[in-house]
Design an enzyme around this catalytic site. Structure first.
Site, PDB file in Angstrom:
ATOM      1  N   THR A 133       0.817  -1.208   0.000  1.00 14.82           N
ATOM      2  CA  THR A 133       0.000   0.000   0.000  1.00 14.82           C
ATOM      3  C   THR A 133       0.849   1.256   0.000  1.00 14.82           C
ATOM      4  O   THR A 133       2.003   1.238   0.452  1.00 14.82           O
ATOM      5  CB  THR A 133      -0.912   0.005   1.252  1.00 14.82           C
ATOM      6  OG1 THR A 133      -1.562   1.268   1.374  1.00 14.82           O
ATOM      7  CG2 THR A 133      -0.089  -0.204   2.514  1.00 14.82           C
ATOM      8  N   ASP A 134       0.274   2.363  -0.464  1.00 21.34           N
ATOM      9  CA  ASP A 134       0.980   3.643  -0.392  1.00 21.34           C
ATOM     10  C   ASP A 134       1.026   4.188   1.031  1.00 21.34           C
ATOM     11  O   ASP A 134       1.786   5.117   1.333  1.00 21.34           O
ATOM     12  CB  ASP A 134       0.348   4.675  -1.334  1.00 21.34           C
ATOM     13  CG  ASP A 134      -1.109   5.004  -1.016  1.00 21.34           C
ATOM     14  OD1 ASP A 134      -1.690   4.387  -0.106  1.00 21.34           O
ATOM     15  OD2 ASP A 134      -1.675   5.884  -1.698  1.00 21.34           O
ATOM     16  N   GLU A 135       0.254   3.609   1.945  1.00 18.30           N
ATOM     17  CA  GLU A 135       0.228   4.113   3.320  1.00 18.30           C
ATOM     18  C   GLU A 135       1.549   3.892   4.049  1.00 18.30           C
ATOM     19  O   GLU A 135       1.808   4.536   5.068  1.00 18.30           O
ATOM     20  CB  GLU A 135      -0.934   3.495   4.101  1.00 18.30           C
ATOM     21  CG  GLU A 135      -2.291   3.900   3.552  1.00 18.30           C
ATOM     22  CD  GLU A 135      -3.445   3.546   4.468  1.00 18.30           C
ATOM     23  OE1 GLU A 135      -3.304   3.727   5.697  1.00 18.30           O
ATOM     24  OE2 GLU A 135      -4.482   3.079   3.961  1.00 18.30           O
ATOM     25  N   LYS A 163       2.369  -3.254   7.372  1.00 15.79           N
ATOM     26  CA  LYS A 163       2.623  -3.447   5.940  1.00 15.79           C
ATOM     27  C   LYS A 163       4.040  -3.013   5.577  1.00 15.79           C
ATOM     28  O   LYS A 163       4.699  -3.659   4.742  1.00 15.79           O
ATOM     29  CB  LYS A 163       1.596  -2.671   5.109  1.00 15.79           C
ATOM     30  CG  LYS A 163       0.206  -3.278   5.109  1.00 15.79           C
ATOM     31  CD  LYS A 163       0.170  -4.687   4.517  1.00 15.79           C
ATOM     32  CE  LYS A 163       0.430  -4.695   3.028  1.00 15.79           C
ATOM     33  NZ  LYS A 163       0.300  -6.064   2.457  1.00 15.79           N
TER      34      LYS A 163
END
Length: 356
Positions: A133-135, A163
């Site tokens: 994820t971009d998070e 992540k």
């Protein structure tokens, strides 16, 4: 090609499987634990294919993983199994640590053992594709800055930290053990079959039931929205053609504030659902601003030039076309989400062992 997909009963995983079964001749083994968001009803289109099989398994179960590797003999691993809801990670981080970190470690170990056992030709064609994820990159200031594949990690929530940890593990297994890996980091996904706790489906379903539409803080948080079927196409492309050891960011080129997203959904519902509950003239009257969640990042935005430049991928849907399709899908597929809301979809997991 034989592809083992972890978390294939989830939102993105099921879109990926539907894409592969519909558009390729590849075989798919869907390995899923069927936790609360895993739903086999999202795979009805694929389940009748002889090229699809399902295995009920936990990625933390090393023995079961070894059995599946031995029986299915995959050419590619596409790892999507993860706990993914930020609010749930704040309420209870424990499961995020177990699944996203320990589960990824266990899967990497099983993959490495399997890969080392392969004949030379199969070994050279094998790859482990980790979907993230971009998070993991953290927060962006309200500028023209974008996340690139070189952006330093700075996760803000237990979810994004778990992540980020899994991303680091995958890179370490590549650097240390030469396991052939590729990594993708995507922006916010939306589209059909999205579990109702997420912003877009929650807004649609609350609205048509006349319930409040909760928006965190002032609703000015910005996200880049990626239609899930575009994402599925990108994932398959990276799995086949991405360069070993590389990371590819996948974005929708659609930055929107949360309040803009909610108002756009209301606009479409105003057109498509003329009868509104509680005497409302517009669904926007249901919007309620609520206390912001802890550590809420202000802006995510993906620079996806690398995957466009190297692999030729671009999203096909704009936010306007994608959200129209999404609203129509939820209005036309009530049984899918009604089974979730009343809990009956849980029955599919009771007594289930393994089906092929």
């Amino acid at each position: 090609m034989k592809i083992l997909i972890t978390g294939g009963a989830g939102f993105i995983g099921s879109a990926l499987i539907r894409h592969i079964i519909k558009n390729t001749n590849d075989e798919v083994c869907n390995l899923d634990k069927l936790t609360y968001a895993g739903n086999l009803n999202s795979l009805i289109e694929a389940s009748s294919s002889k090229r699809y099989q399902f295995e009920l398994a936990d990625i933390c179960d090393a023995n079961k993983l070894n059995e599946i590797f031995e029986s299915f003999q995959p050419d590619v691993i596409m790892h999507l199994a993860a706990e993914s809801h930020v609010d749930r990670s704040i309420d209870g981080p424990d499961q995020f640590i177990k699944t996203n970190i320990l589960g990824t470690y266990t899967l990497l170990e099983a993959s490495l053992k399997y890969w080392l056992s392969l004949p030379v030709e199969q070994k050279s064609n094998f790859r482990f594709h980790h979907i993230s994820t971009d998070e993991v990159y953290g927060d962006l200031e309200i500028t023209d800055e974008l996340f690139t594949e070189k952006t330093p990690y700075s996760p803000s929530s237990p979810y994004s930290a778990s992540k980020a940890s899994s991303d680091h593990l995958v890179r370490a297994w590549h650097k240390t053990f030469n396991l052939p890996v590729v990594i993708t980091n995507c922006s916010n996904n939306y589209g059909p079959y999205h579990f109702p706790e997420k912003l877009i489906p929650l807004t649609i379903l609350n609205a048509i039931h006349g319930k409040p539409l909760p928006v965190y803080g002032n609703g000015m948080q910005i996200r880049d929205w990626l239609y899930v079927e575009d994402h599925a196409k990108a994932l398959y492309l990276v799995a086949k053609e991405g360069s070993i050891g590389e990371t590819y960011n996948i974005g929708g080129h659609n930055e929107k504030t949360n309040i803009e997203v909610v108002k756009t959904i209301c606009k479409w519902l105003d057109k498509l659902v003329p009868e509104k509950l509680n005497g409302k003239e517009s669904f926007q009257e249901l919007i309620e601003f609520v206390t912001d969640r802890p550590g809420h990042d202000q802006r995510y935005a993906i620079n996806a030039q690398k995957i466009e430049r190297e692999l030729g991928w671009l999203p096909e849907e704009t936010f306007e076309t994608g959200i129209e399709k999404t609203v129509h899908w939820y209005l036309n597929n009530q049984q899918w989400w009604l089974d979730i809301l009343d809990g009956s979809y849980v029955d599919q997991r009771l007594g289930l062992t393994s089906a092929r």
